[in-house]
Design a protein around this motif. Structure first.
Motif, PDB file in Angstrom:
ATOM      1  N   THR A   5       0.875  -1.166   0.000  1.00  8.16           N
ATOM      2  CA  THR A   5       0.000   0.000   0.000  1.00  8.16           C
ATOM      3  C   THR A   5       0.914   1.218   0.000  1.00  8.16           C
ATOM      4  N   VAL A   6       0.999   1.905  -1.139  1.00  8.55           N
ATOM      5  CA  VAL A   6       1.999   2.957  -1.282  1.00  8.55           C
ATOM      6  C   VAL A   6       1.497   4.318  -0.835  1.00  8.55           C
ATOM      7  N   LEU A   7       0.202   4.443  -0.608  1.00 11.86           N
ATOM      8  CA  LEU A   7      -0.349   5.717  -0.144  1.00 11.86           C
ATOM      9  C   LEU A   7      -1.654   5.464   0.576  1.00 11.86           C
ATOM     10  N   GLN A   8      -1.904   6.201   1.645  1.00 12.64           N
ATOM     11  CA  GLN A   8      -3.188   6.199   2.333  1.00 12.64           C
ATOM     12  C   GLN A   8      -3.502   7.632   2.759  1.00 12.64           C
ATOM     13  N   THR A   9      -4.729   8.058   2.524  1.00 15.16           N
ATOM     14  CA  THR A   9      -5.140   9.384   2.965  1.00 15.16           C
ATOM     15  C   THR A   9      -6.660   9.459   2.976  1.00 15.16           C
ATOM     16  N   SER A  10      -7.190  10.545   3.486  1.00 18.20           N
ATOM     17  CA  SER A  10      -8.630  10.797   3.487  1.00 18.20           C
ATOM     18  C   SER A  10      -8.878  12.189   2.926  1.00 18.20           C
ATOM     19  N   PHE A  11     -10.054  12.404   2.362  1.00 22.33           N
ATOM     20  CA  PHE A  11     -10.406  13.732   1.858  1.00 22.33           C
ATOM     21  C   PHE A  11     -11.923  13.888   1.871  1.00 22.33           C
ATOM     22  N   ARG A  12     -12.342  15.121   1.725  1.00 21.74           N
ATOM     23  CA  ARG A  12     -13.770  15.432   1.618  1.00 21.74           C
ATOM     24  C   ARG A  12     -14.055  15.961   0.212  1.00 21.74           C
ATOM     25  N   GLN A  13     -14.849  15.227  -0.497  1.00 26.42           N
ATOM     26  CA  GLN A  13     -15.403  15.616  -1.796  1.00 26.42           C
ATOM     27  C   GLN A  13     -14.397  15.658  -2.945  1.00 26.42           C
ATOM     28  N   SER A  14     -13.195  16.215  -2.772  1.00 29.60           N
ATOM     29  CA  SER A  14     -12.274  16.224  -3.907  1.00 29.60           C
ATOM     30  C   SER A  14     -10.835  16.048  -3.442  1.00 29.60           C
ATOM     31  N   TYR A  15     -10.048  15.378  -4.289  1.00 28.58           N
ATOM     32  CA  TYR A  15      -8.634  15.114  -4.039  1.00 28.58           C
ATOM     33  C   TYR A  15      -7.905  15.385  -5.334  1.00 28.58           C
ATOM     34  N   GLN A  16      -6.993  16.343  -5.330  1.00 27.19           N
ATOM     35  CA  GLN A  16      -6.312  16.745  -6.554  1.00 27.19           C
ATOM     36  C   GLN A  16      -4.820  16.863  -6.290  1.00 27.19           C
ATOM     37  N   VAL A  17      -4.036  16.111  -7.050  1.00 33.04           N
ATOM     38  CA  VAL A  17      -2.588  16.101  -6.873  1.00 33.04           C
ATOM     39  C   VAL A  17      -1.912  16.268  -8.229  1.00 33.04           C
ATOM     40  N   PRO A  18      -1.492  17.513  -8.576  1.00 33.66           N
ATOM     41  CA  PRO A  18      -0.610  17.688  -9.727  1.00 33.66           C
ATOM     42  C   PRO A  18       0.825  17.495  -9.266  1.00 33.66           C
ATOM     43  N   ARG A  19       1.481  16.454  -9.737  1.00 30.15           N
ATOM     44  CA  ARG A  19       2.790  16.097  -9.208  1.00 30.15           C
ATOM     45  C   ARG A  19       3.894  16.879  -9.904  1.00 30.15           C
ATOM     46  N   ALA A  20       4.746  17.553  -9.104  1.00 31.92           N
ATOM     47  CA  ALA A  20       5.926  18.207  -9.658  1.00 31.92           C
ATOM     48  C   ALA A  20       6.931  17.160 -10.136  1.00 31.92           C
ATOM     49  N   ASN A  21       7.028  16.057  -9.389  1.00 31.44           N
ATOM     50  CA  ASN A  21       7.900  14.950  -9.759  1.00 31.44           C
ATOM     51  C   ASN A  21       7.035  13.716 -10.008  1.00 31.44           C
ATOM     52  N   PRO A  22       6.941  13.246 -11.235  1.00 28.87           N
ATOM     53  CA  PRO A  22       6.083  12.095 -11.546  1.00 28.87           C
ATOM     54  C   PRO A  22       6.441  10.887 -10.693  1.00 28.87           C
ATOM     55  N   PHE A  23       5.413  10.138 -10.287  1.00 26.04           N
ATOM     56  CA  PHE A  23       5.629   8.939  -9.480  1.00 26.04           C
ATOM     57  C   PHE A  23       5.759   7.736 -10.409  1.00 26.04           C
ATOM     58  N   PRO A  24       6.885   6.989 -10.334  1.00 28.32           N
ATOM     59  CA  PRO A  24       7.092   5.869 -11.258  1.00 28.32           C
ATOM     60  C   PRO A  24       6.508   4.557 -10.739  1.00 28.32           C
ATOM     61  N   TYR A  25       5.861   3.829 -11.637  1.00 23.85           N
ATOM     62  CA  TYR A  25       5.418   2.461 -11.375  1.00 23.85           C
ATOM     63  C   TYR A  25       6.183   1.558 -12.338  1.00 23.85           C
ATOM     64  N   PRO A  26       7.020   0.650 -11.823  1.00 28.62           N
ATOM     65  CA  PRO A  26       7.881  -0.150 -12.706  1.00 28.62           C
ATOM     66  C   PRO A  26       7.104  -1.178 -13.524  1.00 28.62           C
ATOM     67  N   GLU A  27       7.802  -1.768 -14.469  1.00 29.64           N
ATOM     68  CA  GLU A  27       7.194  -2.800 -15.299  1.00 29.64           C
ATOM     69  C   GLU A  27       6.611  -3.931 -14.443  1.00 29.64           C
ATOM     70  N   LYS A  28       5.541  -4.527 -14.937  1.00 27.74           N
ATOM     71  CA  LYS A  28       4.861  -5.650 -14.304  1.00 27.74           C
ATOM     72  C   LYS A  28       4.181  -5.262 -12.989  1.00 27.74           C
ATOM     73  N   SER A  29       3.901  -3.960 -12.812  1.00 24.99           N
ATOM     74  CA  SER A  29       3.150  -3.512 -11.634  1.00 24.99           C
ATOM     75  C   SER A  29       1.656  -3.694 -11.874  1.00 24.99           C
ATOM     76  N   ASP A  30       0.980  -4.330 -10.929  1.00 26.69           N
ATOM     77  CA  ASP A  30      -0.479  -4.359 -10.905  1.00 26.69           C
ATOM     78  C   ASP A  30      -0.927  -3.284  -9.918  1.00 26.69           C
ATOM     79  N   ILE A  31      -1.731  -2.341 -10.374  1.00 19.43           N
ATOM     80  CA  ILE A  31      -2.093  -1.186  -9.557  1.00 19.43           C
ATOM     81  C   ILE A  31      -3.609  -1.085  -9.444  1.00 19.43           C
ATOM     82  N   GLN A  32      -4.069  -0.840  -8.215  1.00 17.28           N
ATOM     83  CA  GLN A  32      -5.469  -0.519  -7.976  1.00 17.28           C
ATOM     84  C   GLN A  32      -5.532   0.751  -7.126  1.00 17.28           C
ATOM     85  N   TRP A  33      -6.190   1.770  -7.672  1.00 12.00           N
ATOM     86  CA  TRP A  33      -6.483   2.973  -6.898  1.00 12.00           C
ATOM     87  C   TRP A  33      -7.842   2.728  -6.241  1.00 12.00           C
TER      88      TRP A  33
END
Length: 250
Positions: free
Chosen positions: A197-225
């Motif tokens: 679990t690479v991230l956990q957080t809570s929010f109300r109604q909206s969550y917006q993250v424009p990343r200054a540094n892109p977050f890399p997911y390597p090859e063969k990663s299975d991802i579920q948001w």
């Protein structure tokens, strides 16, 4: 009186456009744009990805053929669906399937993961899919196109072998304040490695993250948001903007 104006020659070139624009134009070797648009009408109090069913999503244990079928005969043999995913070795794979209404059609390829299904041609006399289109193996649904939508809408992705996916912008929206707050987490697993679990957080109604540094997911990663709400069951939308880059690109 007709007034003519001289042609204005711009000194700007499209090649001067930002790098992200060039990726979107298909002008950057080894890089392609990845846009994910997901929606669920019923996210409840247990963590699930945003997809067409209000349930957890289970990846196949092995590569499987998929049977595509509609709940409407109007999605007839004229209709075409492109199914895309990865093989056992996580190599990218896709094919075009000619539907046959309420009669199932089995894929030629086997799929360890499904990343998307898109209706490219509607049934005869139709403008979009009339029924719910599912990709199943046995009783298990691995991808679904809801009525009139034309494509899957799910916050689930597997990175093909030989590529890295860089997440740039992530947005989630839950417009019903009756939900209280929304819980959010990202779960990943790389090939046969441990689930993280690479991230956990809570929010109300909206969550917006424009990343200054892109977050890399390597090859063969299975991802579920994944998301859950504090109370009840509520609609939620999810948008991810990213770039898929070949590991051999300069």
């Amino acid at each position: 009186m007709i007034t003519s104006f001289p042609n204005v020659l711009s000194t700007e070139s499209t090649l001067a456009a930002p790098w992200a624009m060039q990726v979107a134009r298909g002008k950057v070797n080894g890089a392609s744009q990845l846009n994910m648009f997901a929606f669920s009408s019923a996210v409840g109090t247990s963590f699930i990805p945003v997809w067409e069913n209000a349930t957890a999503y289970t990846f196949p244990a092995s590569a499987l053929t998929m049977t595509l079928v509609s709940t409407s005969a109007s999605d007839n043999s004229t209709a075409r669906v492109v199914i895309s995913g990865v093989t056992t070795a996580y190599a990218a794979v896709s094919e075009t399937v000619a539907l046959n209404g309420v009669t199932g059609v089995t894929t030629v390829n086997t799929y360890l993961r499904i990343n998307s299904m898109v209706l490219t041609v509607a049934g005869s006399g139709q403008t979009t899919n009339v029924g719910t289109i599912t990709a199943k193996n046995g009783a298990t649904t691995y991808a679904q196109i809801n009525v009139g939508i034309g494509k899957t809408q799910m916050s689930i992705y597997s990175v093909p072998a030989g590529f890295t996916m860089y997440a740039l912008n992530i947005n989630a929206f839950q417009g019903d304040s009756a939900s209280g707050y929304v819980n959010y987490r990202i779960q990943t697993r790389v090939d046969t490695g441990p689930q993280l679990t690479v991230l956990q957080t809570s929010f109300r109604q909206s969550y917006q993250v424009p990343r200054a540094n892109p977050f890399p997911y390597p090859e063969k990663s299975d991802i579920q948001w994944q998301f859950s709400v504090n109370t009840g069951s509520h609609a939620l939308g999810f948008i991810l903007e990213g770039v898929l880059i070949s590991n051999s690109a300069a």
